[in-house]
Design a protein around this motif. Structure first.
Motif, PDB file in Angstrom:
ATOM      1  N   GLY A  77      60.226  29.587  49.574  1.00  0.00           N
ATOM      2  CA  GLY A  77      58.890  28.478  48.644  1.00  0.00           C
ATOM      3  C   GLY A  77      57.804  29.220  48.515  1.00  0.00           C
ATOM      4  O   GLY A  77      56.562  28.648  48.644  1.00  0.00           O
ATOM      5  N   LYS A  78      57.672  29.811  49.363  1.00  0.00           N
ATOM      6  CA  LYS A  78      56.101  31.555  49.673  1.00  0.00           C
ATOM      7  C   LYS A  78      56.283  31.370  48.278  1.00  0.00           C
ATOM      8  O   LYS A  78      56.491  32.331  47.473  1.00  0.00           O
ATOM      9  CB  LYS A  78      55.915  31.605  51.029  1.00  0.00           C
ATOM     10  CG  LYS A  78      56.001  30.746  52.330  1.00  0.00           C
ATOM     11  CD  LYS A  78      55.832  31.674  53.141  1.00  0.00           C
ATOM     12  CE  LYS A  78      55.951  31.268  54.214  1.00  0.00           C
ATOM     13  NZ  LYS A  78      55.475  29.875  54.420  1.00  0.00           N
ATOM     14  N   SER A  79      54.883  31.540  48.079  1.00  0.00           N
ATOM     15  CA  SER A  79      53.529  32.385  46.925  1.00  0.00           C
ATOM     16  C   SER A  79      53.713  33.928  47.570  1.00  0.00           C
ATOM     17  O   SER A  79      53.281  34.379  48.812  1.00  0.00           O
ATOM     18  CB  SER A  79      52.401  32.024  46.759  1.00  0.00           C
ATOM     19  OG  SER A  79      51.511  32.970  45.671  1.00  0.00           O
ATOM     20  N   PHE A  80      54.267  34.852  46.640  1.00  0.00           N
ATOM     21  CA  PHE A  80      54.200  36.245  47.066  1.00  0.00           C
ATOM     22  C   PHE A  80      53.416  36.937  47.580  1.00  0.00           C
ATOM     23  O   PHE A  80      52.551  37.242  48.836  1.00  0.00           O
ATOM     24  CB  PHE A  80      55.420  37.229  46.319  1.00  0.00           C
ATOM     25  CG  PHE A  80      55.155  38.300  46.759  1.00  0.00           C
ATOM     26  CD1 PHE A  80      56.210  38.778  47.955  1.00  0.00           C
ATOM     27  CD2 PHE A  80      53.877  39.693  46.317  1.00  0.00           C
ATOM     28  CE1 PHE A  80      55.807  40.559  48.016  1.00  0.00           C
ATOM     29  CE2 PHE A  80      54.252  40.452  47.298  1.00  0.00           C
ATOM     30  CZ  PHE A  80      55.117  41.003  47.870  1.00  0.00           C
ATOM     31  N   ASP A  81      52.016  37.351  46.394  1.00  0.00           N
ATOM     32  CA  ASP A  81      50.763  37.416  46.152  1.00  0.00           C
ATOM     33  C   ASP A  81      49.790  36.315  47.249  1.00  0.00           C
ATOM     34  O   ASP A  81      49.471  36.966  47.935  1.00  0.00           O
ATOM     35  CB  ASP A  81      50.367  37.392  45.145  1.00  0.00           C
ATOM     36  CG  ASP A  81      50.338  38.838  43.747  1.00  0.00           C
ATOM     37  OD1 ASP A  81      51.138  39.284  44.271  1.00  0.00           O
ATOM     38  OD2 ASP A  81      50.903  37.875  42.839  1.00  0.00           O
ATOM     39  N   ASP A  82      50.192  35.087  47.647  1.00  0.00           N
ATOM     40  CA  ASP A  82      48.799  34.284  47.750  1.00  0.00           C
ATOM     41  C   ASP A  82      49.304  34.142  49.642  1.00  0.00           C
ATOM     42  O   ASP A  82      48.110  34.058  50.869  1.00  0.00           O
ATOM     43  CB  ASP A  82      48.830  33.475  47.054  1.00  0.00           C
ATOM     44  CG  ASP A  82      48.428  32.604  46.379  1.00  0.00           C
ATOM     45  OD1 ASP A  82      47.435  34.063  45.991  1.00  0.00           O
ATOM     46  OD2 ASP A  82      48.968  31.580  45.387  1.00  0.00           O
ATOM     47  N   ASN A  83      50.659  34.436  49.887  1.00  0.00           N
ATOM     48  CA  ASN A  83      50.672  34.555  51.358  1.00  0.00           C
ATOM     49  C   ASN A  83      52.230  35.899  51.285  1.00  0.00           C
ATOM     50  O   ASN A  83      51.563  36.569  53.020  1.00  0.00           O
ATOM     51  CB  ASN A  83      52.026  32.987  51.584  1.00  0.00           C
ATOM     52  CG  ASN A  83      51.466  31.817  51.151  1.00  0.00           C
ATOM     53  OD1 ASN A  83      52.013  31.387  50.440  1.00  0.00           O
ATOM     54  ND2 ASN A  83      50.806  31.714  52.009  1.00  0.00           N
ATOM     55  N   ILE A  84      52.687  35.964  51.151  1.00  0.00           N
ATOM     56  CA  ILE A  84      54.291  36.887  51.837  1.00  0.00           C
ATOM     57  C   ILE A  84      52.940  38.591  52.036  1.00  0.00           C
ATOM     58  O   ILE A  84      53.201  38.541  52.915  1.00  0.00           O
ATOM     59  CB  ILE A  84      55.175  37.049  51.183  1.00  0.00           C
ATOM     60  CG1 ILE A  84      56.475  35.648  51.135  1.00  0.00           C
ATOM     61  CG2 ILE A  84      55.644  38.334  51.695  1.00  0.00           C
ATOM     62  CD1 ILE A  84      56.858  35.493  50.557  1.00  0.00           C
ATOM     63  N   LYS A  85      52.243  38.326  50.665  1.00  0.00           N
ATOM     64  CA  LYS A  85      52.527  40.335  50.518  1.00  0.00           C
ATOM     65  C   LYS A  85      50.666  40.426  51.882  1.00  0.00           C
ATOM     66  O   LYS A  85      50.457  40.824  52.128  1.00  0.00           O
ATOM     67  CB  LYS A  85      51.473  40.217  49.107  1.00  0.00           C
ATOM     68  CG  LYS A  85      51.139  41.737  49.310  1.00  0.00           C
ATOM     69  CD  LYS A  85      50.410  42.094  47.361  1.00  0.00           C
ATOM     70  CE  LYS A  85      50.432  43.489  47.312  1.00  0.00           C
ATOM     71  NZ  LYS A  85      49.385  43.886  47.883  1.00  0.00           N
ATOM     72  N   LEU A  86      50.315  39.464  51.256  1.00  0.00           N
ATOM     73  CA  LEU A  86      49.029  39.138  52.678  1.00  0.00           C
ATOM     74  C   LEU A  86      48.877  39.383  53.940  1.00  0.00           C
ATOM     75  O   LEU A  86      48.128  40.063  54.303  1.00  0.00           O
ATOM     76  CB  LEU A  86      48.282  38.060  52.083  1.00  0.00           C
ATOM     77  CG  LEU A  86      47.080  37.599  51.017  1.00  0.00           C
ATOM     78  CD1 LEU A  86      46.682  36.702  50.439  1.00  0.00           C
ATOM     79  CD2 LEU A  86      46.435  38.856  50.862  1.00  0.00           C
ATOM     80  N   ASN A  87      50.240  38.722  54.544  1.00  0.00           N
ATOM     81  CA  ASN A  87      50.637  38.830  55.452  1.00  0.00           C
ATOM     82  C   ASN A  87      50.577  40.034  56.340  1.00  0.00           C
ATOM     83  O   ASN A  87      50.669  40.452  57.275  1.00  0.00           O
ATOM     84  CB  ASN A  87      51.613  37.658  56.147  1.00  0.00           C
ATOM     85  CG  ASN A  87      51.136  36.999  57.763  1.00  0.00           C
ATOM     86  OD1 ASN A  87      50.102  36.795  58.082  1.00  0.00           O
ATOM     87  ND2 ASN A  87      52.145  36.395  58.131  1.00  0.00           N
TER      88      ASN A  87
END
Length: 132
Positions: A77-87
């Motif tokens: 349910g997470k956005s890759f660019d907005d959540n996962i990649k940033l983290n």
């Protein structure tokens, strides 16, 4: 989900997730129980892009991606660019990890994706560094 057609929306999404990740019925059931919002998601528009991006970015095998999703269904349910990649980028830069080291950290601790770097991860790492 009341406004969704079972055959045209819900079943299509669940079948796509099941086939894409090669899940058993029981594994799919566990994912739905832990992430009920998957039922209303669009596989092609939302889920697939996140999974594809994560797999490419971390050079994950299909089996590794499957294991991560089974351990942490919320990544669907997470956005890759907005959540996962940033983290992941923040963790990698802060700890000065190579791409392979970051991949290994994620394989051992997929929940790192779910934590906010500034609010959770960095203060903990700082406390450990200060203690040692």
């Amino acid at each position: 989900i009341i406004g969704c057609s079972f055959d045209n929306n819900i079943k299509t999404t669940l079948d796509a997730v099941k086939n894409y990740l090669k899940l058993s019925d029981d594994e799919l059931r566990k994912i739905v129980l832990r992430l009920p919002s998957i039922i209303g998601s669009n596989f092609d528009k939302n889920i697939k892009s996140t999974l594809d991006s994560m797999q490419i970015y971390l050079n994950l095998s299909n089996d590794e991606l499957r294991k991560i999703v089974l351990r942490l269904p919320g990544i669907i349910g997470k956005s890759f660019d907005d959540n996962i990649k940033l983290n992941l980028d923040a963790v990698q830069n802060y700890l000065k990890l190579s791409d392979d080291e970051l991949r290994n950290v994620l394989l051992r601790l997929p929940s790192i994706i779910g934590y906010n770097f500034d609010d959770n991860i960095k203060p903990t790492l700082d406390a450990v560094r200060n203690y040692l």
